[in-house]
Design a protein around this motif. Structure first.
Motif, PDB file in Angstrom:
ATOM      1  N   LEU A  99       0.822  -1.212   0.000  1.00 13.50           N
ATOM      2  CA  LEU A  99       0.000   0.000   0.000  1.00 13.50           C
ATOM      3  C   LEU A  99       0.855   1.260   0.000  1.00 13.50           C
ATOM      4  N   MET A 128      -6.006  -5.386  -5.288  1.00 11.15           N
ATOM      5  CA  MET A 128      -6.863  -4.371  -5.891  1.00 11.15           C
ATOM      6  C   MET A 128      -7.841  -3.816  -4.859  1.00 11.15           C
ATOM      7  N   GLU A 129      -8.477  -2.744  -5.248  1.00 10.33           N
ATOM      8  CA  GLU A 129      -9.463  -2.162  -4.350  1.00 10.33           C
ATOM      9  C   GLU A 129     -10.617  -3.132  -4.108  1.00 10.33           C
ATOM     10  N   ASP A 130     -11.177  -3.052  -2.916  1.00 13.31           N
ATOM     11  CA  ASP A 130     -12.326  -3.879  -2.556  1.00 13.31           C
ATOM     12  C   ASP A 130     -13.598  -3.182  -3.038  1.00 13.31           C
ATOM     13  N   LEU A 131     -14.289  -3.838  -3.944  1.00 13.33           N
ATOM     14  CA  LEU A 131     -15.503  -3.278  -4.528  1.00 13.33           C
ATOM     15  C   LEU A 131     -16.746  -4.037  -4.074  1.00 13.33           C
ATOM     16  N   HIS A 175      -3.322  -1.957  -6.646  1.00 16.77           N
ATOM     17  CA  HIS A 175      -2.216  -1.605  -5.758  1.00 16.77           C
ATOM     18  C   HIS A 175      -0.931  -2.353  -6.120  1.00 16.77           C
ATOM     19  N   ALA A 230      -1.306   4.360  -1.554  1.00 12.70           N
ATOM     20  CA  ALA A 230      -2.567   4.330  -0.814  1.00 12.70           C
ATOM     21  C   ALA A 230      -2.389   4.742   0.638  1.00 12.70           C
ATOM     22  N   PRO A 278     -10.900  -1.789 -11.737  1.00  9.31           N
ATOM     23  CA  PRO A 278     -10.638  -1.489 -10.331  1.00  9.31           C
ATOM     24  C   PRO A 278      -9.289  -0.791 -10.175  1.00  9.31           C
ATOM     25  N   ALA A 279      -9.102  -0.080  -9.080  1.00 13.00           N
ATOM     26  CA  ALA A 279      -7.788   0.477  -8.756  1.00 13.00           C
ATOM     27  C   ALA A 279      -6.870  -0.673  -8.337  1.00 13.00           C
ATOM     28  N   PRO A 313      -7.080   2.293   2.998  1.00 16.46           N
ATOM     29  CA  PRO A 313      -8.285   1.556   2.610  1.00 16.46           C
ATOM     30  C   PRO A 313      -8.742   0.624   3.732  1.00 16.46           C
ATOM     31  N   VAL A 352      -8.892  -4.530   1.154  1.00 16.61           N
ATOM     32  CA  VAL A 352      -8.426  -4.734  -0.219  1.00 16.61           C
ATOM     33  C   VAL A 352      -8.732  -6.177  -0.605  1.00 16.61           C
ATOM     34  N   SER A 388       1.921   1.727  -3.665  1.00 15.08           N
ATOM     35  CA  SER A 388       0.877   2.234  -4.568  1.00 15.08           C
ATOM     36  C   SER A 388       0.442   3.654  -4.229  1.00 15.08           C
TER      37      SER A 388
END
Length: 367
Positions: free
Chosen positions: A22, A126-129, A111, A27, A108-109, A65, A68, A25
């Motif tokens: 993180l 990746m981002e948690d969607l 990392h 973040a 998705p974003a 975040p 993730v 990236s």
């Protein structure tokens, strides 16, 4: 900053490792540390080539975040070897790291996305969607979701329209390339195994259609590749590789799982999702309008060399391509030890074979 190592299991993706990821990236900042995490697996039996985990995080020294998603390769050796042979793991990692920014929509974003070339050792963070809606393959898309899927697919295709037949993208498999030749050689051997497990899920005429089709796959794929402009393809564009926002709020569709990355005419993806990810009667009622939405969006995004008639004719033809091949290849070769995986393949096969028959599959094969 050095590149983080590739964890062998989700247990190796610990707080220290995720701190490095993180920070790398952007973040979290250098003063912020992941102090603890809890993980749980999601989508079991959905991603046959990979395993997905949600890591819920706590921090010290700052914020980051709340969670993730960590993607690792399948633990089933047959599936891992198939992913290596078909170049699927490397394709997805390179897509995110090299092509994601130029694609510019529906992603998705990311990392972290790294792989040890030529192996199944990879990791994607990746981002948690999970706040977006996931739709099961068996349930299938509602009409408004199908409409949204056509718009975002056209956006991706338009971004790469006419731009993928270049030397620097030759690493991406094409519809008339070596990967398809390999599948073509295997299909006559795999098809009897597939029907042994799934013939009862096919519509009337499906088994016979598959027998005729299984010896002509490369010919059919090359036929589509020769007749239409090329773009970047997802090649596993189905509802369980998508997440949906609230249409009323204008939220975008997000596309995940780019392991099947390819190059060729866009109808491959269009037929794949409408044929396999909609209830049959809903697809029959609305498919002309849905293909028209896809074509109109291409035109809106600047595509000028592709008529509405051409889009429809390609769509009809493409029902003899990826949907049938993925169903047969997956059902005939991969480890489907969990009931969820068997139901996924059986349901996809039933819909795809029905769509091919609906659109005159025997007639096309006779041409």
């Amino acid at each position: 900053m050095t590149t983080p190592s590739i964890p062998a299991t989700i247990a190796d993706a610990d707080a220290t490792w995720l701190t490095d990821v993180l920070r790398g990236s952007g973040a979290i900042d250098a003063a912020t540390t992941v102090t603890s995490l809890s993980t749980h697996q999601i989508g079991e039996g959905v991603g046959l080539m990979g395993e997905l985990y949600v890591a819920t995080l706590t921090y010290d020294g700052g914020d980051g975040p709340a969670s993730v998603v960590v993607k690792l390769p399948s633990t089933h050796e047959e599936n891992r070897q198939q992913g290596i042979n078909l170049g699927m793991f490397e394709a997805e990692c390179r897509f995110y790291s090299e092509l994601g920014e130029a694609t510019g929509t529906g992603l998705p974003a990311i990392h972290l996305s790294i792989i040890e070339p030529g192996t199944a050792d990879f990791v994607i963070v990746m981002e948690d969607l999970s706040h977006l809606e996931m739709v099961s393959q068996s349930e299938g898309m509602r009409l408004e979701q199908a409409q949204a899927s056509m718009r975002v697919l056209a956006d991706v295709h338009a971004a790469w329209w006419g731009k993928v037949q270049t030397p620097d993208l030759e690493w991406i498999p094409s519809l008339d390339g070596e990967r398809i030749q390999m599948v073509d050689q295997l299909l006559p051997q795999i098809y009897p195994v597939f029907t042994g497990g799934f013939a009862d899920r096919l519509p009337d005429g499906g088994v016979e259609l598959g027998e005729a089709w299984s010896t002509r796959y490369f010919e059919l794929m090359s036929g589509l590749a020769a007749r239409s402009p090329w773009t970047l393809l997802h090649q596993d564009y189905r509802v369980e590789n998508m997440l949906f926002g609230d249409p009323a709020a204008g939220d975008d569709v997000v596309i995940i799982d780019w392991q099947g990355l390819g190059r060729g005419p866009g109808a491959y993806d269009v037929a794949y999702i409408l044929g396999g990810s909609m209830p049959v009667e809903l697809r029959r009622e609305h498919e002309r309008d849905l293909v028209a939405i896809y074509h109109a969006r291409l035109v809106e995004r600047g595509v000028t060399d592709f008529s509405a008639e051409h889009a429809w004719n390609d769509y009809v033809y493409a029902h003899l391509l990826g949907g049938l091949a993925v169903s047969v290849f997956t059902g005939g070769t991969l480890d489907l030890s969990n009931e969820r995986g068997r139901d996924l393949v059986g349901g996809m096969a039933a819909r795809h074979f029905t769509a091919a028959l609906d659109h005159g599959g025997f007639g096309i094969l006779g041409e």
